[in-house]
Design a protein around this motif. Structure first.
Motif, PDB file in Angstrom:
ATOM      1  N   GLU A 191       0.824  -1.203   0.000  1.00 53.21           N
ATOM      2  CA  GLU A 191       0.000   0.000   0.000  1.00 53.21           C
ATOM      3  C   GLU A 191       0.863   1.258   0.000  1.00 53.21           C
ATOM      4  OE1 GLU A 191      -2.394  -0.873   3.371  1.00 53.21           O
ATOM      5  OE2 GLU A 191      -3.628  -2.294   2.262  1.00 53.21           O
ATOM      6  N   CYS A 201       2.080   1.647  -3.557  1.00 58.23           N
ATOM      7  CA  CYS A 201       0.988   2.170  -4.385  1.00 58.23           C
ATOM      8  C   CYS A 201       0.752   3.653  -4.107  1.00 58.23           C
ATOM      9  CB  CYS A 201      -0.294   1.388  -4.136  1.00 58.23           C
ATOM     10  SG  CYS A 201      -0.258  -0.300  -4.767  1.00 58.23           S
ATOM     11  N   GLU A 236      -4.631   0.341   7.709  1.00 57.37           N
ATOM     12  CA  GLU A 236      -3.761  -0.841   7.598  1.00 57.37           C
ATOM     13  C   GLU A 236      -2.844  -0.961   8.809  1.00 57.37           C
ATOM     14  OE1 GLU A 236      -2.422  -4.269   6.685  1.00 57.37           O
ATOM     15  OE2 GLU A 236      -3.776  -3.358   5.226  1.00 57.37           O
ATOM     16  N   ILE A 239     -10.136   1.021   1.384  1.00 56.02           N
ATOM     17  CA  ILE A 239      -9.662   0.963  -0.002  1.00 56.02           C
ATOM     18  C   ILE A 239     -10.826   1.188  -0.961  1.00 56.02           C
ATOM     19  CG2 ILE A 239      -8.711  -0.573  -1.769  1.00 56.02           C
ATOM     20  CD1 ILE A 239      -6.978  -1.816   0.490  1.00 56.02           C
TER      21      ILE A 239
END
Length: 116
Positions: free
Chosen positions: A33, A36, A68, A104
């Motif tokens: 993540e 990204c 997260e 997300i």
């Protein structure tokens, strides 16, 4: 509580950095993540939209990382409490994962709404 240190801004900052380093070293989902996020931030910079829309995308993107980290903390505490397969341990981990999935999804919906 015996293991709670006195408040110190610099020590607390160090604890936060230590947590970030630990998450990067041990949590593959967080690393993915974070990777990204580099492309997401680049996309936010180059997309032709208002500052408000860019801030919404940035905030929801950072929210994914925050959730997260919280999910990883929950998983670590569950693993500390029991190594056995227990329905409540599974529920705690699954609920944490669901929170990440919803975050997300929220971020993706913001991107879709902006691009349409």
């Amino acid at each position: 509580m015996q293991n709670k240190p006195k408040y110190n801004l610099f020590k607390n900052w160090k604890y936060a950095i230590d947590g970030l380093i630990t998450a990067v070293k041990t949590e593959s989902s967080f690393r993915l993540e974070l990777f990204c996020a580099i492309f997401i931030i680049a996309g936010i910079i180059f997309v032709d939209t208002s500052l408000t829309n860019k801030l919404i995308l940035l905030i929801t993107g950072i929210l994914v990382l925050i959730v997260e980290l919280i999910n990883s903390a929950i998983e670590n505490v569950v693993d500390l409490c029991t190594k056995e397969i227990h329905p409540l341990a599974k529920n705690a981990k699954d609920i944490g994962s669901t929170a990440v999935m919803f975050t997300i999804s929220l971020h993706a919906v913001c991107w879709i709404a902006l691009l349409i």
